[in-house]
Design a protein around this motif. Structure first.
Motif, short mmCIF file in Angstrom:
data_model
loop_
_atom_site.label_atom_id
_atom_site.label_comp_id
_atom_site.label_asym_id
_atom_site.label_seq_id
_atom_site.Cartn_x
_atom_site.Cartn_y
_atom_site.Cartn_z
N PHE A 140 0.80 -1.22 0.00
CA PHE A 140 0.00 0.00 0.00
C PHE A 140 0.83 1.27 0.00
O PHE A 140 0.26 2.36 0.07
N ASN A 141 2.17 1.14 -0.05
CA ASN A 141 3.03 2.31 0.07
C ASN A 141 2.67 3.07 1.35
O ASN A 141 2.53 4.29 1.35
N ALA A 142 2.51 2.32 2.44
CA ALA A 142 2.04 2.89 3.71
C ALA A 142 2.86 2.30 4.86
O ALA A 142 2.44 1.34 5.50
N GLY B 87 2.88 7.82 -5.77
CA GLY B 87 2.59 8.54 -4.54
C GLY B 87 1.49 7.86 -3.77
O GLY B 87 1.50 6.65 -3.57
N SER B 88 0.48 8.64 -3.36
CA SER B 88 -0.64 8.08 -2.63
C SER B 88 -1.45 7.18 -3.55
O SER B 88 -1.55 7.40 -4.76
N LEU C 129 -13.98 8.09 3.58
CA LEU C 129 -12.71 7.70 4.22
C LEU C 129 -12.96 7.10 5.60
O LEU C 129 -12.33 6.10 5.99
N ALA C 130 -13.88 7.71 6.35
CA ALA C 130 -14.20 7.17 7.67
C ALA C 130 -14.81 5.78 7.54
O ALA C 130 -14.51 4.88 8.34
N GLY C 131 -15.66 5.60 6.54
CA GLY C 131 -16.24 4.27 6.32
C GLY C 131 -15.19 3.24 5.98
O GLY C 131 -15.25 2.09 6.45
N ILE D 114 -2.85 6.24 2.36
CA ILE D 114 -3.15 5.96 0.96
C ILE D 114 -3.90 7.11 0.29
O ILE D 114 -3.99 7.16 -0.94
N THR D 115 -4.42 8.03 1.10
CA THR D 115 -5.06 9.22 0.53
C THR D 115 -4.16 10.45 0.64
O THR D 115 -4.42 11.46 -0.02
N GLY D 116 -3.14 10.38 1.48
CA GLY D 116 -2.25 11.53 1.66
C GLY D 116 -2.93 12.72 2.30
O GLY D 116 -2.48 13.86 2.13
N ASN D 117 -3.99 12.48 3.06
CA ASN D 117 -4.75 13.58 3.65
C ASN D 117 -5.00 13.29 5.12
O ASN D 117 -5.66 12.30 5.46
N PHE D 118 -4.47 14.15 5.98
CA PHE D 118 -4.63 13.98 7.43
C PHE D 118 -5.60 14.99 8.02
O PHE D 118 -5.69 15.14 9.23
#
Length: 598
Positions: free
Chosen positions: A189-191, A233-234, A384-386, A408-412
């Motif tokens: 997952f590149n995570a 990337g993500s 994303l929460a789901g 995986i979304t690159g968004n915090f």
């Protein structure tokens, strides 16, 4: 006359043996050497994951005529009807292959969680290669499963195979097995954060400071190796979304509750489909083909139910679907995932849970938008929460899924909402259902595991290993007077009565035998008159937990150890005090290993 093979002189072998022993000593005594080993193996795992991923994409492209750079779950329609048979044909190949492999090597394949919980991190590399191949076949067939189970199995077994010849400590082998699985997930997952916590939460069962460097080195090198081969990337690209206000937190609580329901339903449905296939009386090797045929028919409505669902997630992030379309696809994906596993395809629900959660979040927003028009703006955060919540409900690893979704979304920006949903979903499932998907499968197999915590030492610490062999057997018909002469007062506290065939008959308290009040009857009374606890015994193979339970039930301070229920021959004895001491010593040893104490 066959030629005689000359043996190497001893002086030539000694230097090699010294080097091997020195390498073993350094690995056992120096944590830095384990970190170096983990770094190198992590890179190998990352390259293996990358190679399998590229092979999967190329093969699926040929089988389903995918466009260049496309993926199976991203299709809007199957190119032509013959391709609907690919899951069935692939299922047939899978079933026949699994049947042949089972006949050649009938042993059950041990996964990383089971290996760490019961076997001290020991895994078979060959069995794991077989599972990885079956997982690849399942994904090539379009089954609604992911490759993550194969990746983690391969990574963990590689680390375990390298660790075993060095005779490392049990905790070190468990840590390396966790590091291998973590490196595989991080590379897939590149995570790296998600991979590390996958190792801690799911495979190792605990977080210990001593393991940080070993697992961390593996996930870093595994991720870098994957990036070197496939730069990206993500995994998903998000549109620009404003930061959520805190008053929307109840929305994420609702998502967490519904995600718990979705996750539990998915896990139970897998068992339902398994029982349905068993009732059909189809041979085991034919069930994947039958499941694949049904799966191909379901794909007529939407090919997005096929495969892991990664490309479908990106499509739903980029474009909003209608209420009925999302609801039908959610139901279809849930049924397809459960059907695939229930029919015998190999893989996991890791990736499928992400797609299910994405659809669940989108559906909840669609339902609330007519009542609260502003809800349309929170569609992306809800999805994303789901994803994190359904994943946490199924895997039982909330932190892993939270870090995975954020990486995986690159968004915090939506961390608070994602955390809330994931923690609620995991907690509700744990309190109501009581299992993650992996522990649920163990439960159905009759293995009482609730995680990867090391309980294998309990099974290995048996009565046969702890017993004392210096016991005294006394025939039931022997008189008390003769017994007093053979076993003087103070020489031993207990003896064990046996019948004429040598079978255990009870315990004899020597204080009772030497009681002055029965001296007048010593020539008349026999050993059978002094027997207590004829049912109080343990067998050689009983583990320490079973032994302590027996002490609790009988309220005795000593128990005989018998060789088996067939012969019932006394071979040793155990005292409750010694068992409690050994149990405490083992617990202290495990705790010392976890914290790295000498």
């Amino acid at each position: 006359m066959p030629p005689v093979r000359k043996l190497a002189p001893r002086h030539r072998l000694l230097p090699w043996l010294r080097r091997i022993n020195e390498a073993r000593r350094q690995l056992r005594d120096q944590e830095a050497m384990l970190v170096i080993l983990s770094t190198g193996l992590g890179a190998v795992v990352g390259l293996a994951v990358s190679g399998l991923h590229m092979l999967l994409l190329a093969a699926q492209g040929l089988l389903f005529r995918l466009p260049s750079g496309g993926a199976l779950s991203g299709l809007d329609a199957i190119p032509s009807w013959p391709y609907l048979l690919v899951p069935a044909v692939g299922g047939l190949v899978l079933g026949v292959w699994a049947l042949l492999a089972q006949r050649i090597r009938p042993a059950e394949i041990v996964d990383p969680i089971e290996a760490n919980a019961l076997y001290g991190g020991k895994m078979s590399l060959w069995d794991s290669l077989r599972l990885a191949w079956l997982t690849l076949l399942s994904n090539l067939s379009g089954a609604s499963v992911g490759m993550e189970a194969g990746y983690s199995q391969l990574g963990a077994s590689l680390f375990s195979a390298v660790a075993q010849p060095f005779r490392l400590r049990r905790e070190d082998k468990r840590c390396l097995t966790s590091a291998g699985a973590a490196a595989a997930i991080a590379a897939a997952f590149n995570a790296p954060l998600a991979g590390a916590f996958y190792g801690f939460e799911l495979v190792h069962g605990s977080y210990a400071p001593r393991n940080i460097a070993i697992i961390g080195a593996a996930v870093i090198s595994g991720t870098l190796a994957r990036r070197a081969v496939e730069p990206h990337g993500s995994l998903f690209e998000l549109p620009q979304v404003a930061v959520l206000p805190d008053y929307l937190l109840p929305l994420f609580i609702v998502i967490g509750l519904l995600a718990a329901l979705t996750g539990t339903a998915t896990m139970r449905l897998v068992s339902v489909f398994e029982r349905m296939f068993q009732k059909t009386r189809l041979p085991v090797w034919a069930r994947p083909a039958a499941g694949g045929l049904i799966l191909g028919g379901m794909a007529l409505t939407s090919p997005q139910i096929l495969g892991s669902g990664h490309d479908a997630i990106q499509g739903h992030i980029s474009q909003s679907w209608g209420l009925s379309a999302v609801a039908l696809l959610l139901a279809g994906k849930l049924l397809a995932s459960a059907l695939s596993l229930g029919a015998g395809f190999r893989g996991g629900l890791f990736s499928s849970s992400l797609f299910l959660g994405c659809l669940l979040g989108a559906l909840i927003v669609q339902l609330l938008t007519p009542l609260l028009p502003g809800m349309a703006e929170v569609r992306i955060p809800a999805m994303l929460a789901g994803m994190a919540a359904v994943g946490a409900a199924i895997t039982g690893a909330p932190l892993t899924m939270v870090f995975l979704v954020l990486e995986i979304t690159g968004n915090f920006a939506f961390t608070l909402g994602v955390l809330t949903s994931a923690f609620i979903a995991a907690t509700v499932v744990r309190l109501t259902f009581g299992y993650s998907f992996s522990t649920w499968r163990f439960h159905l197999r009759g293995i009482p595991l609730l995680g990867a915590h090391d309980v294998g030492w309990v099974r290995e610490l048996t009565a046969g290993r702890m017993m004392r062999g210096d016991i005294r057997r006394v025939p039931l018909h022997q008189t008390i007077a003769h017994l007093r002469q053979e076993i003087p007062l103070g020489s031993r506290k207990y003896a064990f009565a046996v019948d004429d065939t040598g079978r255990y008959a009870g315990i004899i308290d020597m204080a009772t035998v030497h009681d002055p009040e029965i001296s007048d009857l010593a020539d008349v009374l026999v050993a059978a008159d002094c027997v207590i606890g004829p049912e109080a015994r343990v067998f050689r193979q009983d583990n320490i937990q079973a032994v302590l339970d027996q002490f609790s039930r009988t309220q005795l301070e000593i128990l005989p150890v018998l060789d088996g229920p067939g012969t019932m021959r006394v071979i040793g004895s155990l005292t409750e005090a010694y068992c409690l001491k050994r149990y405490a010593q083992e617990l202290d040893s495990r705790r010392s290993d976890e914290i790295g104490a000498p």
